[in-house]
Every structure is written in structure tokens, then in C-alpha cells.
Design a protein around this motif. Sequence first.
Motif, short mmCIF file in Angstrom:
data_model
loop_
_atom_site.label_atom_id
_atom_site.label_comp_id
_atom_site.label_asym_id
_atom_site.label_seq_id
_atom_site.Cartn_x
_atom_site.Cartn_y
_atom_site.Cartn_z
N VAL A 283 0.89 -1.19 0.03
CA VAL A 283 -0.12 -0.02 -0.05
C VAL A 283 0.79 1.16 0.00
CG1 VAL A 283 -1.64 1.36 1.09
CG2 VAL A 283 -1.88 -1.29 0.98
N PRO A 284 0.58 2.26 -0.89
CA PRO A 284 1.44 3.47 -0.88
C PRO A 284 1.36 3.89 0.48
CG PRO A 284 0.20 3.18 -2.77
CD PRO A 284 -0.30 2.22 -1.99
N LEU A 285 2.67 4.62 0.85
CA LEU A 285 2.82 5.37 2.35
C LEU A 285 1.80 6.34 2.24
CD1 LEU A 285 3.95 5.59 4.89
CD2 LEU A 285 5.84 6.93 3.56
N PHE A 287 -1.10 6.92 1.24
CA PHE A 287 -2.57 6.30 1.33
C PHE A 287 -2.83 5.66 2.67
CE2 PHE A 287 -5.84 2.73 0.88
CZ PHE A 287 -6.76 3.47 0.16
N HIS A 288 -1.58 4.99 3.14
CA HIS A 288 -1.65 4.45 4.48
C HIS A 288 -1.86 5.55 5.68
CE1 HIS A 288 -0.79 2.11 8.22
NE2 HIS A 288 0.24 3.13 8.40
N VAL A 289 -1.08 6.57 5.21
CA VAL A 289 -1.08 7.60 6.51
C VAL A 289 -2.28 8.16 6.35
CG1 VAL A 289 -0.23 9.85 7.15
CG2 VAL A 289 1.17 8.11 6.25
N LEU A 290 -3.01 8.52 5.18
CA LEU A 290 -4.56 8.95 5.09
C LEU A 290 -5.52 8.08 5.81
CD1 LEU A 290 -4.57 10.15 1.26
CD2 LEU A 290 -4.65 11.93 3.42
N ILE A 291 -5.38 6.77 5.50
CA ILE A 291 -6.45 5.91 6.21
C ILE A 291 -6.19 5.91 7.86
CG2 ILE A 291 -6.87 3.56 6.47
CD1 ILE A 291 -7.86 4.62 4.07
N ALA A 292 -4.90 6.08 7.97
CA ALA A 292 -4.69 6.13 9.60
C ALA A 292 -5.51 7.32 10.30
CB ALA A 292 -3.08 6.17 10.07
N ASN A 293 -5.45 8.48 9.46
CA ASN A 293 -5.89 9.76 9.99
C ASN A 293 -7.74 9.59 9.65
OD1 ASN A 293 -4.22 12.05 10.36
ND2 ASN A 293 -3.19 10.86 8.90
N VAL A 294 -8.05 8.82 8.79
CA VAL A 294 -9.39 8.57 8.75
C VAL A 294 -10.13 8.03 10.22
CG1 VAL A 294 -11.33 7.02 7.55
CG2 VAL A 294 -9.49 8.38 6.13
N TYR A 295 -9.46 6.92 10.49
CA TYR A 295 -10.06 6.34 11.79
C TYR A 295 -9.68 7.02 12.97
CZ TYR A 295 -6.37 4.18 14.92
OH TYR A 295 -5.38 4.20 15.91
N LEU A 296 -9.20 7.96 12.76
CA LEU A 296 -9.06 9.15 14.17
C LEU A 296 -9.81 10.24 13.85
CD1 LEU A 296 -5.28 9.28 14.67
CD2 LEU A 296 -6.83 8.07 15.83
N LEU A 297 -10.38 10.68 12.67
CA LEU A 297 -11.13 11.80 12.33
C LEU A 297 -12.65 11.45 11.87
CD1 LEU A 297 -8.64 14.21 10.85
CD2 LEU A 297 -9.77 14.35 12.99
N VAL A 298 -12.77 10.56 11.12
CA VAL A 298 -14.05 10.25 10.57
C VAL A 298 -14.95 9.92 11.80
CG1 VAL A 298 -15.31 8.82 9.05
CG2 VAL A 298 -13.29 9.84 8.42
N PRO A 299 -14.82 8.83 12.71
CA PRO A 299 -15.74 8.24 13.70
C PRO A 299 -16.06 9.58 14.59
CG PRO A 299 -14.18 6.54 13.42
CD PRO A 299 -13.66 7.88 12.49
N PRO A 300 -15.26 10.35 15.15
CA PRO A 300 -15.76 11.46 15.89
C PRO A 300 -16.61 12.60 15.06
CG PRO A 300 -13.28 11.16 16.20
CD PRO A 300 -13.63 10.30 15.10
N MET A 301 -16.36 12.62 13.91
CA MET A 301 -17.19 13.67 13.09
C MET A 301 -18.48 12.89 12.74
SD MET A 301 -16.79 15.01 8.99
CE MET A 301 -17.07 13.24 8.28
N LEU A 302 -18.49 11.62 12.19
CA LEU A 302 -19.85 11.06 11.84
C LEU A 302 -20.71 10.54 13.05
CD1 LEU A 302 -18.73 8.60 8.98
CD2 LEU A 302 -20.11 10.66 8.89
#
Length: 327
Positions: A283-285, A287-302
Motif C-alpha cells: 500500500v502506498p505510504l 495512502f496508509h497515512v491517510l487511512i490512519a487519519n481517517v480512523y481518528l477523524l471520521v468516527p468523531p465527525m460521523l
Amino acid sequence: MERRIGHLLSYTMSGSNKTDFTNPSSFILLSIPGLDVAHIWISIFFCTMYAIAVLGNFIILFIVKTEASFHGPMYYFLCMLAITDLLLSTATVPKMLSNFWFNSREIDFSACLTQMYFIHCFSMMESGILVAMAFDRYVAICDPLRHSTILTNSVVSKIGLAVVMRGIMLVLPYPFLVSRWPYCRTNIIPHTHCEHMAVVKLACGDTHVSRYYSIFMIFCVKGLDMIFITVSYTQILRAIFSLPTKDAQLKTLGTCSSHLCSILAFYIPLRFSSLTHRFALNVPLHFHVLIANVYLLVPPMLNPIIYGVRTKQIRGRVPWLFTYKGT
């Protein structure tokens, strides 16, 4: 600055730099390597998500506090989830934005360990709260006559305390072990925050203990959480589909839809991020970093959006909130 850090990263990764970084005074966070030109737009996107998360979760907390009819197990667990979401996103976003906007890439070694601890601690707490909410839905649907006697305020408080203590105690080895490893490769972290495995990969000692404990946490602790949730919802679905009418089935299933959406928003990116870090998937680096931020930011927002839209009682109180005069 960008050119200098990029040069330093390639230099250290090539193995030609053997400077001893044992007990380094600080680390350098590279944000999202490979997407430097898009950092300003990414930062605006992350800032917007954070603002929505803060506003939405505070609204949830305020509505539950001021509405006496919401003083029950489901809403208490929802408040726990809102507080955890606020803490989880706040542990990462301010430093991330200072990196994007002010090029403040350096983070003190102790501050890095502290951020690492809080990120994983609050993530563990969130997983535990989702289990508690699944248990609440199970009792409410499968044994509704005993719901108020099983989930009393005292029991809810004890469950909340157990979730908090579990997060605090189980994550303690992370910073303790990381602080003991020697760092002889580089002090540059190709990430937006001090993620545990991203730091462990910089160490040059035998880090098997950290790696095995991390795998234990993912598969044995959060994995068990997912099993408990799955078992709960298996029983819930059996109870729902045994109801006599289609309308009753849909109405009862609707009471679980918000929680199911929260589970998917939390566990899917978490699993993907954990597996790519530990098993070096192709997995491109960036993309991995973006996904790592998704699980920290998306649930609190959603989560506040999901519960605000899907929960009729909360949805009905939001317009009242903006006309509330404190009387």
C-alpha cells in the motif's frame, strides 16, 4: 525546509546515516509524504472534520444533559462515546494542523510518547464503549422487561469505569517499551502523528516485544470486542426477525442502525490501518497515512451526525437547541 527534510529522509533511509539517536530529544513528523503539494487542501479538509466533530459532540452532550428524558443507559453510553471522540481527535488534530500551517514538524520525545499513549488509549476506550452499547441494545431488544433492572445507573457507571481503566492499563506498555529502545537510524516519522508502529519501526534494537504486544492488542483485545459485538447482534437479529410483523421488525432494527454505522466507521479503517502497518501490505505510504487519519477523524465527525439523523429523539431536539435561552 521541505527539500531539506526530504533529503534527510532519503539519506537516513538509505542506511548511510549511522548517527546514534538513543533517547532522541525529539522526532520530526513528515505529515503525509508524497502529497506535500496538497497539504494545504488536506489541512482544510481535516480542520473542517475536526470542527464538525467538536460542534456535533458538544451538541450531543448538551442535549442529553438538558433533557431529563434522555437520562438513560443508551444516552449515557452515547455521552461516553462523544467525550472519547472529542479526546481522540484533539490528541492528534492540533499538532497535525500546526505541522500543515506553520511547518511545526518537530515534536519532543516525551510529547510524542504522550500523544501515542492518548491516541491508543482513547481508541481502546472507544472500542469498549461500542461493546457496551451493543450490550445495551441486546438487553433492550432481547430482554426488554428487565432492561431497567439490569442496566441501572450504578451498572452503567461501573461499565464506564471498567472501559476507562481497561484503556489506561492495557496501553501503558506502549510508551514504556518505546522509551527503552535505541534509535540509531533516524528520528524522522513519515506520519502526521506519533503512531505506535511508526515509531517502533525507527528503533534498531530487538522490538519483537512491542510488535507482539501490538498484535495481541489488535487481535486479542479489539478482536474480542468485535466478537462480542457480533454475538450480540446475532442474538439481536434473531430476536428482530422473530417479531410478528414487518413494521415491527423495521422499527426495532432502526433502533440499532445508528450503532451499526458507528461500528463500521470505527472498525473498518482501524483494521485496514493496523494490518498494513504490521504486515507490510503493498500500500502506498501516503495512502496508509491517510487511512490512519481517517480512523481518528471520521468516527468523531460521523457519530454525532449518525445519531442526530437516525435517532428521532435527538433529531427532534436539535432545532430546540438553537432557540434555547437557558430558561
